[in-house]
Write an enzyme that holds these catalytic residues in place. Structure first.
Site, PDB file in Angstrom:
ATOM      1  CE  LYS A 180      -4.492   0.876   0.359  1.00 27.83           C
ATOM      2  NZ  LYS A 180      -5.574  -0.024  -0.061  1.00 27.83           N
TER       3      LYS A 180
ATOM      4  N   GLY B 146     -20.661   7.088   2.542  1.00 25.95           N
ATOM      5  CA  GLY B 146     -19.654   7.345   1.504  1.00 25.95           C
ATOM      6  C   GLY B 146     -20.340   7.387   0.157  1.00 25.95           C
TER       7      GLY B 146
ATOM      8  N   GLY C 246     -18.518   8.272  -2.747  1.00 32.09           N
ATOM      9  CA  GLY C 246     -17.436   8.382  -3.729  1.00 32.09           C
ATOM     10  C   GLY C 246     -17.542   7.250  -4.727  1.00 32.09           C
ATOM     11  CG  ASN C 247     -14.875   4.501  -7.806  1.00 28.53           C
ATOM     12  OD1 ASN C 247     -14.588   3.342  -7.537  1.00 28.53           O
ATOM     13  ND2 ASN C 247     -15.191   4.879  -9.031  1.00 28.53           N
ATOM     14  CB  ALA C 248     -16.565   2.225  -3.015  1.00 26.96           C
ATOM     15  N   GLY C 249     -19.105   3.956  -2.896  1.00 26.84           N
ATOM     16  CA  GLY C 249     -20.451   4.127  -2.339  1.00 26.84           C
ATOM     17  C   GLY C 249     -21.497   4.518  -3.369  1.00 26.84           C
TER      18      GLY C 249
HETATM   19  N1  GLU Z   1      -7.212   0.274  -3.355  1.00 30.30           N
HETATM   20  C1  GLU Z   1      -7.967  -0.903  -3.689  1.00 30.30           C
HETATM   21  C2  GLU Z   1      -8.024  -1.843  -2.500  1.00 30.30           C
HETATM   22  O1  GLU Z   1      -7.863  -1.443  -1.373  1.00 30.30           O
HETATM   23  C3  GLU Z   1      -7.490  -1.558  -4.970  1.00 30.30           C
HETATM   24  C4  GLU Z   1      -6.087  -2.065  -4.970  1.00 30.30           C
HETATM   25  C5  GLU Z   1      -5.604  -2.540  -6.321  1.00 30.30           C
HETATM   26  O2  GLU Z   1      -6.376  -2.547  -7.249  1.00 30.30           O
HETATM   27  O3  GLU Z   1      -4.416  -2.879  -6.398  1.00 30.30           O
HETATM   28  O4  GLU Z   1      -8.300  -3.002  -2.633  1.00 30.30           O
END
Ligand code: GLU
Length: 417
Positions: free
Chosen positions: A109, A220, A222-225
């Site tokens: 990350k 949320g 955003g993109n997910a919510g």
């Molecule tokens: N940020 C996203 C996660 O937490 C996607 C990570 C990715 O696609 O490598 O799963």
């Protein structure tokens, strides 16, 4: 305790989770030793020139928690509260997530400690490019592959890719995922996190014929919510509450989600806040979490369900679309209250699954159709869900414990080969 004297402890929550796993005798101490510490932590501090010509130092991290199963994989978040502990915890989560859904990746990350709202596009471009320049040596299509996370998007991925290719001196689209389609991105990647969670919900609620009986609150937008709200609305579920950082909206008969999305995202280059929407009843984020609903979906930041509010949660099921929204201490209360929890490492794995598809397409020089991507995503995530469900039943575990056990088992098995 599984941590010994003189050992570096950088992630309190990783430690708590591992300790829980050990106490519940899911895995032995010797096996857990593999995951005790991140393999590599890199902190960088690099300058950018602001629009007023002043110089600002940006602090950022990349943590590669474990690479037994393959190169590191995980997003990069831009947030003012990001720190090493958080990035490490998220990298630990990625390690379990990629293993659980059986991708040939380890977990990593990245984080940049900034409030993106305080920077112009030109400055954000420098921040993105500077990150890649500073971390070039540890990143790469077969070393560690970044992606979007909180407050990062395809445009930021495009800047990062361009910087990487400039330094590498050759096209390397597989260096990063979540790119714009014209730069080698995959169809469906933008909606994949929510879509994956949606496929799981469709299995969970398979026996409910009339989906309008199921009330949902989503934290949320955003993109997910917002995508999850859209998918659920279109499938007939009753989405009664949504929120963003400005607050939330509530309607007991169900919100008109497409109209709301059009209001929030309708203008180019400008995302509006929910609080400015006039037509519905306003509620706070705290009220949203404790609303009288069947299903609660935290889809924003981590740590929002705490020891303080866990007792007040009335939902029968929680699907974690964000990473780590439920603190371990709150989880105990929820489990005692018989609230079913679909853990993030399963529920939000759609993002990294389609990232894997994107990477494969880049390496093989292919471009798959949206239908093909969605079909493959469904097969992969539902397969993992069934595995978790079977293990949970067989060993009388929560979905979270079953997911952890399956994920860690796979890593341990590979390390023995
Ligand atoms: N940020 C996203 C996660 O937490 C996607 C990570 C990715 O696609 O490598 O799963």
């Amino acid at each position: 305790m599984i941590y010994g004297e003189g050992e570096l402890i950088v992630c309190q929550n990783c430690k708590t989770e591992l300790e829980n796993i050990r106490q519940e005798k899911l895995l032995s101490k010797d096996r857990l030793i593999l995951l005790k510490q991140p393999e590599r932590i890199v902190q960088v501090n690099y300058p950018i020139t602001k629009n007023d010509n002043s110089v600002k130092i940006i602090t950022a991290w990349r943590v590669q928690y474990n690479t037994i199963l393959g190169p590191g994989k995980g997003g990069i978040r831009f947030h003012p509260a990001v720190d090493l502990d958080e990035v490490t915890e998220l990298a630990f989560g990625m390690t379990l997530k990629t293993s659980l859904v059986d991708l040939p990746y380890g977990g990593a990350k990245g984080g940049v400690r900034i409030n993106p709202e305080n920077y112009s596009d030109k400055e954000l471009e420098q921040i993105a490019r500077g990150y890649v320049r500073a971390l070039f040596e540890v990143l790469g299509p077969h070393k560690d592959i970044p992606a979007p996370d909180v407050n990062t998007n395809p445009q930021i991925m495009a800047w990062m890719l361009d910087e990487y290719e400039k330094i590498a001196g050759k096209p390397s689209p597989a260096f990063i995922t979540g790119k714009p389609i014209e730069k080698g991105g995959s169809e469906g990647r933008d909606r994949s996190t929510a879509r994956g969670g949606f496929y799981i919900l469709e299995k969970e609620y398979e026996s409910v014929i009339d989906k309008s009986e199921i009330t949902v609150a989503i934290q949320g937008f955003g993109n997910a919510g917002s995508v999850m709200a859209d998918l659920l609305f279109k499938a007939g579920y009753k989405v009664v509450a949504v929120s963003d950082s400005s607050g939330g909206l509530y309607n007991k008969d169900g919100l008109d989600i497409p109209k709301l999305i059009d209001y929030i995202y309708g203008e180019e280059n400008k995302i509006k806040k929910l609080i400015t929407y006039q037509e519905e009843q306003k509620i706070s984020n705290e009220e949203l979490l404790t609303a009288e609903v069947d299903l609660l979906i935290p889809a924003a930041l981590g740590g929002v369900i705490t020891a303080k509010n866990a007792e007040k949660i009335k939902a029968k099921m929680i699907l974690e679309l964000a990473n780590g929204p439920i603190l371990p201490i709150a989880e105990r209360t929820l489990v005692n209250n018989e609230i079913k929890i679909i853990p993030g490492i399963l529920a939000n794995s759609g993002g990294v699954i389609v990232s894997y598809f994107e990477w494969r397409q880049n390496l093989d020089n292919e471009h798959w159709s949206l239908e093909e991507v969605n079909d493959k995503l469904k097969e992969k995530i539902v397969g993992a869900y069934e595995e978790v469900k079977t293990m949970a039943r067989k060993e009388n575990l929560t979905y979270r414990r079953a997911s952890y056990k399956l994920a860690i088992d796979r890593i341990v098995k590979k390390s023995n080969n």
